[in-house]
Design an enzyme around this catalytic site. Sequence first.
Site, short mmCIF file in Angstrom:
data_model
loop_
_atom_site.label_atom_id
_atom_site.label_comp_id
_atom_site.label_asym_id
_atom_site.label_seq_id
_atom_site.Cartn_x
_atom_site.Cartn_y
_atom_site.Cartn_z
N ARG B 30 0.95 -1.25 -0.07
CA ARG B 30 -0.06 0.11 -0.01
C ARG B 30 0.97 1.18 0.01
O ARG B 30 0.66 2.11 -0.73
CB ARG B 30 -1.09 -0.01 1.33
CG ARG B 30 -2.10 -0.98 1.00
CD ARG B 30 -3.02 -1.08 2.12
NE ARG B 30 -2.30 -1.53 3.11
CZ ARG B 30 -2.62 -1.54 4.49
NH1 ARG B 30 -3.96 -1.30 4.79
NH2 ARG B 30 -1.98 -2.02 5.62
N ASN B 48 -6.76 -2.81 1.52
CA ASN B 48 -6.62 -4.29 1.66
C ASN B 48 -7.99 -4.89 1.75
O ASN B 48 -8.70 -4.35 2.71
CB ASN B 48 -5.75 -4.60 2.78
CG ASN B 48 -4.09 -4.59 2.65
OD1 ASN B 48 -3.90 -4.80 1.71
ND2 ASN B 48 -3.47 -4.67 3.56
#
Lengths: 331, 759
Positions: B30, B48
């Site tokens: 990320r 996620n």
Amino acid sequence: MSHGSGGRASADLVAQIFRDAFANEWLDQGNDQASLPLPAGQRLVMTTDGYVVSPLFFPGGDIGSLAVHGTINDIAMAGARPLYLSASFIVEEGFPLGDLDRIAGSMGAASRAAGVPVVTGDTKVVERGKADGVFISTAGVGVVPEGITLSGDRARPGDAVILSGYIGDHGVAIMSSRENLEFETAVLSDSAALHGLVAAMVAAAGPSLRTMRDPTRGGLAATLNELAHQSGVGFRIDEEAVPVRAEVAAACELLGLDPLYVANEGKLVAVVAPEAAERLLAVMRAHPLGRDAALIGTVVADERQFVQMTTSFGGGRIVDWLSGEQLPRIC
Amino acid sequence: MTIAPVSPAAPMAERVRVRLSGAVQGVGMRPFVHRLAADCGLAGFVLNGPDGVTIEVEGAGIATFLARLQAERPPLARIEGLAIEPIPAERAAGFAILASRGGPTATRIVPDAATCPACLDELFDPASRFNRYPFVNCTHCGPRWTISRRLPYDRAETSMAGFPLCAACAADYADPSNRRFHAEPVACPACGPRLTHPVAEIATALRAGKIVALKGIGGFHLVCDATDEAAVATLRRRKGRDAKPFAVMVANAASVGLVAEPTEAEADLAATPGRPIVLMQARPGLLAPSVAPRLGRVGVVLAYAPLHHLLFAELAGGPAGHAVAGHDWRAANPSMLVATSANPGGEPLVVDDDDAEARLAGIADLIVGHDRPIVTRADDSVMQVVAGRPAFLRRARGFVPDPIPLTEDGPDILAVGGHLKATVTVTRGREAFVSQHIGDLDGAETLRFWHETVAHLLAVTGVRPAAVAADLHPDYRSTLAAEAMGLPMLRVQHHAAHVAAVAAEHGIAGPVLGLALDGHGLGADGGAWGGELIRLDGAGWRRLGSLDPLPLPGGDRAAREPWRMGVAALHRLGRSAEVGRLFATEPLAGPLAARLAAGHERIATSSLGRLFDAAAALLGLAGRQAYEGQAAMEMEALVATPRALDRGYRIEGTRICFAPLLAALADLRADPVRGAELFHGTLIEGLAAWTLRAAADQGLDRVALGGGCLMNRVLAEGLDAALRAGGVAPLLPIKLPPNDGGLSFGQAVLARRMISREG
Ligand SMILES: [Fe+3]
Ligand SMILES: [Mg+2]
Ligand SMILES: [Zn+2]
Ligand SMILES: [Zn+2]
């Protein structure tokens, strides 16, 4: 044996051999059953067993003495006093009468020596090939005194585990005679009636005795696993404390066997409360059949019920409960 | 799933949704996406989710973004699926990392990874808050599998749960531009775990020739100075390990050359983030002789935890207390340490500090622990390069739990493996999760670890197995445990499983030829198998042929005592009269020969492993083995060039018989090197000819090679070349060890097919 697939002459002959060998007041009555006195106020213990062994004669015994000892021991393991035996014989046609005489004689002698008479019996002669020489089926009854309740589910963590002597003798004697193995000292079967030893143990330890078992087929390993499962506990056995004769160890090495899995016919394992262990051990060692008795380990709490052999190295090797013979596992 | 090609020339939508699957969580994906989106001037978000990472990006630089997403992905990330769909533009500005989306957890935990260069720089940077901190890590490195209890991979579910983040760490953790953004094990001296002893004290002990128990990533190591023969001998004596080789740890890639002469492939392999022990040609000189006695190769592992690096820095820095600031962790470091698993008495690796005090007190002079608990023990992985490719000998830390992709659908099942070198496998959809090496199930503690591993693997995969697969052997501890599970049970023949494992890791269900070269496995006919030619086709398999059997005198004892196989070979050759001469030191050799002559030994085995033992015994090598495979390993080490003996084997119907070879070896005691070369060369030639003949008969052009004998690199490479030359494609075990460490995977593959076939 000359002849007679069930023919009267030969069957009578066979029956007579055993009647002569076992002669006692109940058998001599010649009935199809024995009518027996029982001590009052005690519980009856009963067992039955079949004996098929090859060879029929082996160093230290034969199928006849083995049948008497084995049946007596199954009763004695309840802490009971064996009283009477029955025996039934399946004899293969053509079996040498001389051998049958020997078996009956040895069986009679074993029974007399033990003080446990064969009070009823039966004989059948079957066609050649329908049996392997002689098979013997037995039953036995005995009585157990008030307050003694030995049972395989009574082992508790902390209890002591005592073995009455050297392991593996019987199985190695059988295998040696099968293969004509020769050692410097012949290994004799340990076949023996243990009720005398048991009586002394019960007198000494009484209710502190949790359970007893004779490690016959499958050896010490199978017996300990049975007890572990029945009681829901584990065992930790000190490998070096388990008595094994040098010649038995050597034979096992040659044959690729582990003595822990080899049969015994005159040994017992006792589980006893820890505080009574030393006293029990002393009493056992004072008896001829417990001279080499040893404290071999302890009962432990173990939800997986492992029987572990610990070595001086500290590792815990699991002693398996095998499905059958010892198959190779090393890949 | 395949990776969709991204063509920069294709017209790109204004906004796209990208879904990533694979090892994409817990690896710094990320923050990487966040940074990349900013670089490319894109708006959108990343989050996620239960199935992986979802990204939405909007702007002119989408094509560049997508190209760089793959090219520059974080080091531990593995993108296995990438799906792109155009969606309507939203015209919102800015790029955000959104909160994780719940739902069923189908995500993964990644393997433990060696400390990354960025963290090492900080470790030795006096200005960094992580300077000399033995637990420094980031999203690109550090412990994962060994600290995780269950899914989702989140600090609360790891053994870092007990270490609340300090303000500085919390800031790093929350900062999308930071390398530690959502690095679950992140910690610093202010808030993280602590070592029980100063590094200087450890170094002092090692310099003094002491044995140190050192808590690492997957368990304790026993460590000593690898150049100090007295120290290594002491370790051998205390550990009760007579001959089995020890691995050597060196500081870094630049230091490997001090102990070994690696090929480029071996050097590269040793430096991968999984940091396996890699077998390499030993360089004579510095290493104490008893590190790897009688073997030409040595296992080398590069330092992989911050503690290791600190220790090497300290050792390089001279006397205790010498400053390690300014230390160049990349430079060659002359120190080398024996680093062996702390598993006394064959029990599982010690992982707990208390346990270490109890179990290692008699072995280690100094026990160094720390307060970051190891949730799951994992031994060091061991690898070698075979035919140019990295292959496993033992698969554990650094590689587990990376799944092995399956090419077929099937039920989710558990496969329990064998009895020795045990692993278990859990399948989930088209993925197979093979556990770390567990060990030999003879010991109670190892069996307990086996049960823990089953529970842990099911917890981290979230699988409820529909069935359990086990070996045919009724007395494997794994079979017994499987029977007690109360699930439908499938029994898989040992060598069919070996072959299926190798074929399946290459994505092949069959029909394929299989050559199982192994120690022992219970045959479908109750026999002792171990050198089998198999035809595998989906769920079905058939034994096409086997090695001509030899007696197996004494069952498992024959595997520990190769002299027994030597006697069996002489018996087979009709040369029992020579038993006394060749095995004069074995008092039971004569009686054993007599038993064989009398026909009392009932077990015969087609095992190639036992044939190795027989050959080693005839050559007078190891009559008794101090460790499994010793005879074969020592014989392999003698081989410079395998040479085939003329007419050294016979192919008789479906069987191959190496009696002529054994006969030649029995006369070659004086020249074991030649014997070993003839043995390997003739085996290769014979087995290849036998296999090629079967391939032609069966109309098959691929052969899967499995079984423990394939750990022998000379044999594996020789067969590989000979089969190729014969026009058949060899499939070697690469993703899993060839031995029983790969068995559970093969069982899983076959059992799933058996269930699917039954419908
Ligand atoms: Fe195997
Ligand atoms: Mg009985
Ligand atoms: Zn890092
Ligand atoms: Zn901190």
